[in-house]
Design a protein around this motif. Structure first.
Motif, PDB file in Angstrom:
ATOM      1  N   LEU A 186      -0.860  -2.509  -6.372  1.00 59.29           N
ATOM      2  CA  LEU A 186      -1.580  -1.251  -5.622  1.00 59.29           C
ATOM      3  C   LEU A 186      -2.245  -2.611  -5.301  1.00 59.29           C
ATOM      4  O   LEU A 186      -3.172  -3.108  -6.136  1.00 59.29           O
ATOM      5  CB  LEU A 186      -1.946   0.174  -6.013  1.00 59.29           C
ATOM      6  CG  LEU A 186      -1.181   0.993  -5.921  1.00 59.29           C
ATOM      7  CD1 LEU A 186      -1.839   2.102  -6.230  1.00 59.29           C
ATOM      8  CD2 LEU A 186      -0.606   1.492  -4.708  1.00 59.29           C
ATOM      9  N   GLU A 235      -4.319  11.533  -3.089  1.00 64.54           N
ATOM     10  CA  GLU A 235      -3.285  11.673  -2.343  1.00 64.54           C
ATOM     11  C   GLU A 235      -3.071  10.520  -2.754  1.00 64.54           C
ATOM     12  O   GLU A 235      -1.234  10.185  -2.590  1.00 64.54           O
ATOM     13  CB  GLU A 235      -3.309  11.588  -0.992  1.00 64.54           C
ATOM     14  CG  GLU A 235      -4.882  10.888  -0.268  1.00 64.54           C
ATOM     15  CD  GLU A 235      -6.898  10.814  -0.440  1.00 64.54           C
ATOM     16  OE1 GLU A 235      -6.824  10.475   0.124  1.00 64.54           O
ATOM     17  OE2 GLU A 235      -6.966  11.466  -1.395  1.00 64.54           O
ATOM     18  N   ASP A 236      -3.791   9.605  -3.539  1.00 59.34           N
ATOM     19  CA  ASP A 236      -2.907   7.587  -3.418  1.00 59.34           C
ATOM     20  C   ASP A 236      -2.061   8.707  -5.166  1.00 59.34           C
ATOM     21  O   ASP A 236      -0.936   8.182  -5.453  1.00 59.34           O
ATOM     22  CB  ASP A 236      -3.268   7.495  -3.861  1.00 59.34           C
ATOM     23  CG  ASP A 236      -3.942   6.642  -2.261  1.00 59.34           C
ATOM     24  OD1 ASP A 236      -3.347   6.867  -1.376  1.00 59.34           O
ATOM     25  OD2 ASP A 236      -5.006   6.122  -2.760  1.00 59.34           O
ATOM     26  N   ALA A 240       0.532   8.011   3.207  1.00 61.12           N
ATOM     27  CA  ALA A 240      -0.414   8.631   2.396  1.00 61.12           C
ATOM     28  C   ALA A 240       0.616   9.991   2.774  1.00 61.12           C
ATOM     29  O   ALA A 240       1.898   9.800   4.094  1.00 61.12           O
ATOM     30  CB  ALA A 240      -0.893   9.158   4.106  1.00 61.12           C
ATOM     31  N   GLN A 255      -6.700   0.318  -2.549  1.00 59.61           N
ATOM     32  CA  GLN A 255      -6.297   1.527  -3.265  1.00 59.61           C
ATOM     33  C   GLN A 255      -6.374   1.625  -5.729  1.00 59.61           C
ATOM     34  O   GLN A 255      -6.145   3.317  -5.600  1.00 59.61           O
ATOM     35  CB  GLN A 255      -4.506   1.716  -2.532  1.00 59.61           C
ATOM     36  CG  GLN A 255      -4.675   2.208  -1.633  1.00 59.61           C
ATOM     37  CD  GLN A 255      -3.097   2.630  -1.162  1.00 59.61           C
ATOM     38  OE1 GLN A 255      -1.914   2.348  -1.000  1.00 59.61           O
ATOM     39  NE2 GLN A 255      -3.241   3.645  -0.241  1.00 59.61           N
ATOM     40  N   ALA A 298       1.174  -1.406  -0.227  1.00 58.11           N
ATOM     41  CA  ALA A 298      -0.022   0.442  -0.174  1.00 58.11           C
ATOM     42  C   ALA A 298       1.113   1.357  -0.590  1.00 58.11           C
ATOM     43  O   ALA A 298       2.040   1.328   0.223  1.00 58.11           O
ATOM     44  CB  ALA A 298      -0.949   0.483   1.221  1.00 58.11           C
ATOM     45  N   LEU A 299       0.190   2.244  -0.292  1.00 61.08           N
ATOM     46  CA  LEU A 299       0.827   3.311  -0.003  1.00 61.08           C
ATOM     47  C   LEU A 299       0.619   4.286   0.796  1.00 61.08           C
ATOM     48  O   LEU A 299      -0.669   4.414   1.418  1.00 61.08           O
ATOM     49  CB  LEU A 299       0.180   4.534  -1.700  1.00 61.08           C
ATOM     50  CG  LEU A 299       0.632   4.452  -2.608  1.00 61.08           C
ATOM     51  CD1 LEU A 299      -0.101   4.641  -4.346  1.00 61.08           C
ATOM     52  CD2 LEU A 299       1.774   4.199  -3.129  1.00 61.08           C
ATOM     53  N   LEU A 317      -7.075   7.808  -9.272  1.00 64.46           N
ATOM     54  CA  LEU A 317      -6.942   7.159  -7.365  1.00 64.46           C
ATOM     55  C   LEU A 317      -7.175   8.606  -6.889  1.00 64.46           C
ATOM     56  O   LEU A 317      -7.773   8.858  -7.276  1.00 64.46           O
ATOM     57  CB  LEU A 317      -5.391   6.719  -7.789  1.00 64.46           C
ATOM     58  CG  LEU A 317      -4.241   5.831  -8.831  1.00 64.46           C
ATOM     59  CD1 LEU A 317      -3.080   5.353  -7.529  1.00 64.46           C
ATOM     60  CD2 LEU A 317      -4.992   4.186  -8.421  1.00 64.46           C
ATOM     61  N   VAL A 371       1.689   7.798  -4.892  1.00 63.55           N
ATOM     62  CA  VAL A 371       2.798   6.953  -6.187  1.00 63.55           C
ATOM     63  C   VAL A 371       3.502   7.993  -7.319  1.00 63.55           C
ATOM     64  O   VAL A 371       5.028   7.113  -6.957  1.00 63.55           O
ATOM     65  CB  VAL A 371       1.342   5.988  -6.295  1.00 63.55           C
ATOM     66  CG1 VAL A 371       1.010   6.902  -7.936  1.00 63.55           C
ATOM     67  CG2 VAL A 371       2.251   4.865  -7.293  1.00 63.55           C
TER      68      VAL A 371
END
Length: 202
Positions: A46, A183-184, A5, A50, A2-3, A180, A188
């Motif tokens: 991902l 923020e994602d 924040a 996400q 996962a990315l 996405l 990324v």
């Protein structure tokens, strides 16, 4: 994986994206190809929460899209990650790119700058996202075809990111992800730029 924040502190964001850790030694068409493919690979890896279909676009900073009647952007790399993107993704790419080119920072950092300047309001106030958009349009006297709080040529949603090269003044190129959560989109790009810059050092 996962990315993480991204920060919501504009000073932290700007310091990050102007640091050596995020500044390329060189940036050529081959670099753009490598960055674009690295982004596509990362996006496809991902987790389900996400991952969404996204459009990746990397262009040189030689034009500002159609804003002000200038020539179209010079695209070095563009790809949809998978089925499901729509023509509106292209519009978001253009608007995020214009924001990066005009203000010289990522579209997420620009959003956080505007958000940081807002005063705390009453519970009856419009949603924060609407306040941010309205403040952005008002502060820079931006055009809105509908007369509302959305600038036609600019977007302060995460995903537009400046490409800087050591020893070169200003921005060399712009990389944008659209599709996405905003923020994602930002996270990324920032993560992949950092990783590719680190690989150039080896």
């Amino acid at each position: 994986m996962a990315l993480a924040a991204p920060s919501t502190d504009p000073a932290v964001l700007i310091a990050q994206e102007t640091s050596d850790e995020y500044t390329f030694r060189t940036f050529t068409t081959a670099t753009a190809w490598e960055l674009g493919n690295a982004l596509r690979t990362r996006l496809l890896a991902l987790p389900a929460g996400q991952r969404k279909p996204a459009l990746i676009s990397i262009s040189l900073a030689t034009a500002t899209g159609n804003e002000g009647g200038s020539s179209p952007a010079h695209i070095l790399f563009q790809s949809a990650t998978e089925s499901g993107t729509v023509p509106d993704n292209e519009n978001w790419v253009r608007r995020k790119r214009n924001t990066v080119l005009r203000w010289g920072l990522s579209s997420w950092a620009m959003r956080m700058k505007i958000a940081n300047g807002l005063q705390t309001t009453s519970p009856a106030a419009p949603p924060l996202a609407d306040q941010i958009e309205a403040a952005f349009v008002k502060k820079f006297s931006l055009a809105s075809a509908s007369g509302g709080a959305v600038a036609d040529e600019y977007a302060i949603h995460g995903g537009g990111y400046p490409v800087r090269v050591r020893g070169v003044e200003g921005i060399v190129a712009v990389v944008v992800v659209s599709g996405l959560k905003q923020e994602d989109d930002h996270a990324v790009v920032a993560e992949t730029v950092r990783d590719l810059v680190a690989a150039q050092e080896k």
